[in-house]
Motif scaffolding. Structure first.
Motif, mmCIF file in Angstrom:
data_model
loop_
_atom_site.group_PDB
_atom_site.id
_atom_site.type_symbol
_atom_site.label_atom_id
_atom_site.label_comp_id
_atom_site.label_asym_id
_atom_site.label_seq_id
_atom_site.Cartn_x
_atom_site.Cartn_y
_atom_site.Cartn_z
ATOM 1 N N ILE A 222 -20.194 13.448 -44.005
ATOM 2 C CA ILE A 222 -20.991 12.292 -43.614
ATOM 3 C C ILE A 222 -21.581 12.546 -42.230
ATOM 4 C CG2 ILE A 222 -20.962 9.797 -43.178
ATOM 5 C CD1 ILE A 222 -20.368 10.659 -46.121
ATOM 6 N N LYS A 223 -22.875 12.273 -42.094
ATOM 7 C CA LYS A 223 -23.553 12.412 -40.804
ATOM 8 C C LYS A 223 -24.487 11.224 -40.647
ATOM 9 C CE LYS A 223 -26.516 15.552 -38.183
ATOM 10 N NZ LYS A 223 -27.233 16.838 -38.224
ATOM 11 N N ASP A 224 -24.428 10.557 -39.498
ATOM 12 C CA ASP A 224 -25.266 9.377 -39.251
ATOM 13 C C ASP A 224 -25.053 8.313 -40.327
ATOM 14 O OD1 ASP A 224 -26.337 10.789 -37.061
ATOM 15 O OD2 ASP A 224 -27.951 11.620 -38.303
ATOM 16 N N ASN A 225 -23.815 8.181 -40.800
ATOM 17 C CA ASN A 225 -23.443 7.211 -41.834
ATOM 18 C C ASN A 225 -24.162 7.435 -43.162
ATOM 19 O OD1 ASN A 225 -21.521 5.775 -40.293
ATOM 20 N ND2 ASN A 225 -23.178 4.698 -39.254
ATOM 21 N N LYS A 226 -24.520 8.688 -43.449
ATOM 22 C CA LYS A 226 -25.208 9.049 -44.690
ATOM 23 C C LYS A 226 -24.536 10.273 -45.303
ATOM 24 C CE LYS A 226 -28.900 6.318 -43.906
ATOM 25 N NZ LYS A 226 -29.430 5.331 -44.770
ATOM 26 N N LEU A 227 -24.770 10.476 -46.603
ATOM 27 C CA LEU A 227 -24.295 11.675 -47.290
ATOM 28 C C LEU A 227 -25.130 12.846 -46.814
ATOM 29 C CD1 LEU A 227 -24.051 10.226 -50.908
ATOM 30 C CD2 LEU A 227 -22.215 10.415 -49.229
ATOM 31 N N VAL B 77 -31.735 2.500 -54.455
ATOM 32 C CA VAL B 77 -30.381 2.341 -53.901
ATOM 33 C C VAL B 77 -29.907 3.675 -53.332
ATOM 34 C CG1 VAL B 77 -27.974 1.784 -54.445
ATOM 35 C CG2 VAL B 77 -29.826 0.446 -55.477
ATOM 36 N N LEU B 78 -30.190 4.749 -54.046
ATOM 37 C CA LEU B 78 -29.773 6.082 -53.626
ATOM 38 C C LEU B 78 -30.309 6.428 -52.243
ATOM 39 C CD1 LEU B 78 -28.361 8.748 -54.349
ATOM 40 C CD2 LEU B 78 -30.468 9.446 -55.493
ATOM 41 N N LYS B 79 -31.551 6.090 -51.968
ATOM 42 C CA LYS B 79 -32.173 6.397 -50.676
ATOM 43 C C LYS B 79 -31.392 5.829 -49.496
ATOM 44 C CE LYS B 79 -36.877 6.679 -52.460
ATOM 45 N NZ LYS B 79 -38.200 6.040 -52.498
ATOM 46 N N GLU B 80 -30.711 4.699 -49.707
ATOM 47 C CA GLU B 80 -29.931 4.078 -48.643
ATOM 48 C C GLU B 80 -28.762 4.957 -48.210
ATOM 49 O OE1 GLU B 80 -28.636 0.182 -49.854
ATOM 50 O OE2 GLU B 80 -30.603 -0.284 -50.711
ATOM 51 N N PHE B 81 -28.290 5.823 -49.094
ATOM 52 C CA PHE B 81 -27.099 6.625 -48.834
ATOM 53 C C PHE B 81 -27.401 8.065 -48.413
ATOM 54 C CE2 PHE B 81 -25.577 3.270 -51.624
ATOM 55 C CZ PHE B 81 -24.392 2.897 -51.004
ATOM 56 N N LEU B 82 -28.609 8.550 -48.645
ATOM 57 C CA LEU B 82 -28.916 9.959 -48.415
ATOM 58 C C LEU B 82 -29.423 10.235 -47.012
ATOM 59 C CD1 LEU B 82 -30.795 10.982 -51.689
ATOM 60 C CD2 LEU B 82 -28.341 11.030 -51.214
ATOM 61 N N PRO C 205 -31.696 12.458 -44.651
ATOM 62 C CA PRO C 205 -32.946 13.155 -44.985
ATOM 63 C C PRO C 205 -32.782 14.666 -45.144
ATOM 64 C CG PRO C 205 -33.160 11.904 -42.922
ATOM 65 C CD PRO C 205 -31.786 11.695 -43.423
ATOM 66 N N GLU C 206 -31.740 15.241 -44.547
ATOM 67 C CA GLU C 206 -31.511 16.684 -44.634
ATOM 68 C C GLU C 206 -30.370 17.033 -45.596
ATOM 69 O OE1 GLU C 206 -30.890 17.855 -40.587
ATOM 70 O OE2 GLU C 206 -32.864 17.132 -39.965
ATOM 71 N N ILE C 207 -30.110 16.161 -46.551
ATOM 72 C CA ILE C 207 -28.997 16.373 -47.489
ATOM 73 C C ILE C 207 -29.164 17.691 -48.260
ATOM 74 C CG2 ILE C 207 -30.094 15.073 -49.357
ATOM 75 C CD1 ILE C 207 -27.256 14.145 -50.188
ATOM 76 N N ILE C 208 -28.037 18.345 -48.474
ATOM 77 C CA ILE C 208 -27.959 19.514 -49.352
ATOM 78 C C ILE C 208 -26.705 19.327 -50.201
ATOM 79 C CG2 ILE C 208 -27.591 22.018 -49.513
ATOM 80 C CD1 ILE C 208 -30.353 21.372 -48.485
ATOM 81 N N VAL C 209 -26.848 19.478 -51.509
ATOM 82 C CA VAL C 209 -25.714 19.428 -52.423
ATOM 83 C C VAL C 209 -25.623 20.785 -53.116
ATOM 84 C CG1 VAL C 209 -24.671 18.307 -54.436
ATOM 85 C CG2 VAL C 209 -26.028 16.953 -52.819
#
Length: 120
Positions: free
Chosen positions: A105-110, A21-26, A28-32
Motif C-alpha cells: 500500500i502506498k498513499d492509501n492505494k494498492l 469503484v476500482l479507480k478509488e483503490f488503485l 496511478p503507478e500500480i503494477i500487479v
C-alpha cells in the motif's frame, strides 16, 4: 485507515467488476505481477481497469471470501476465494478461482501486487 483495512475494504466492494469503484483503490503507478494457472502476466493501471471491464461483461455479481489475512507495515497478504454469478445464470454462485496475494500500500492505494491463482 490501515493497510489491512484498505485491502479488506477493496475486496468487500464491487471493485473487481466496477471500474469506477476500482479507480478509488488503485495507485496511478500500480503494477500487479500475476502467476496464474495460465501463465505469468504483468498488469499496469490501464490493464487492471481493462480486466475489471472484461469481468463486468461476464458477471453480474462478484464476491470474495477471505480465509487468511496478515499485515505488516504497508504489506498485506491474503488468501481468498473469488465467487461470481454469471449473466447467463445470475441465481447460481460459482467458484471462479483461489488466490494468494501480497499487496503493498502506498498513499492509501494498492501500489504493488504479487498474486498467484488457480482456477476452480
Amino acid at each position: 485507515m490501515s493497510a489491512k483495512e484498505i485491502v479488506k475494504k477493496f475486496y468487500k466492494s464491487d471493485a473487481l467488476i466496477d471500474g469506477e469503484v476500482l479507480k478509488e483503490f488503485l495507485h496511478p503507478e500500480i503494477i500487479v505481477e500475476w502467476n496464474s494457472s495460465r501463465g505469468f502476466v504483468e498488469l499496469d493501471y490501464k490493464a487492471v481497469l481493462e480486466l475489471s471491464g472484461e469481468l463486468s461483461k461476464a458477471y453480474v455479481r462478484s464476491k470474495v471470501r477471505i480465509s487468511h489475512i496478515v499485515c505488516e507495515n504497508d504489506m498485506v497478504s491474503l488468501r481468498y476465494s473469488h465467487y461470481v454469478k454469471t449473466i447467463e445464470n445470475p441465481r447460481e454462485e460459482m467458484l471462479l478461482a483461489h488466490f494468494m496475494v501480497i499487496w503493498q500500500i502506498k498513499d492509501n492505494k494498492l501500489f504493488r501486487g504479487y498474486q498467484m491463482s488457480q482456477l476452480s
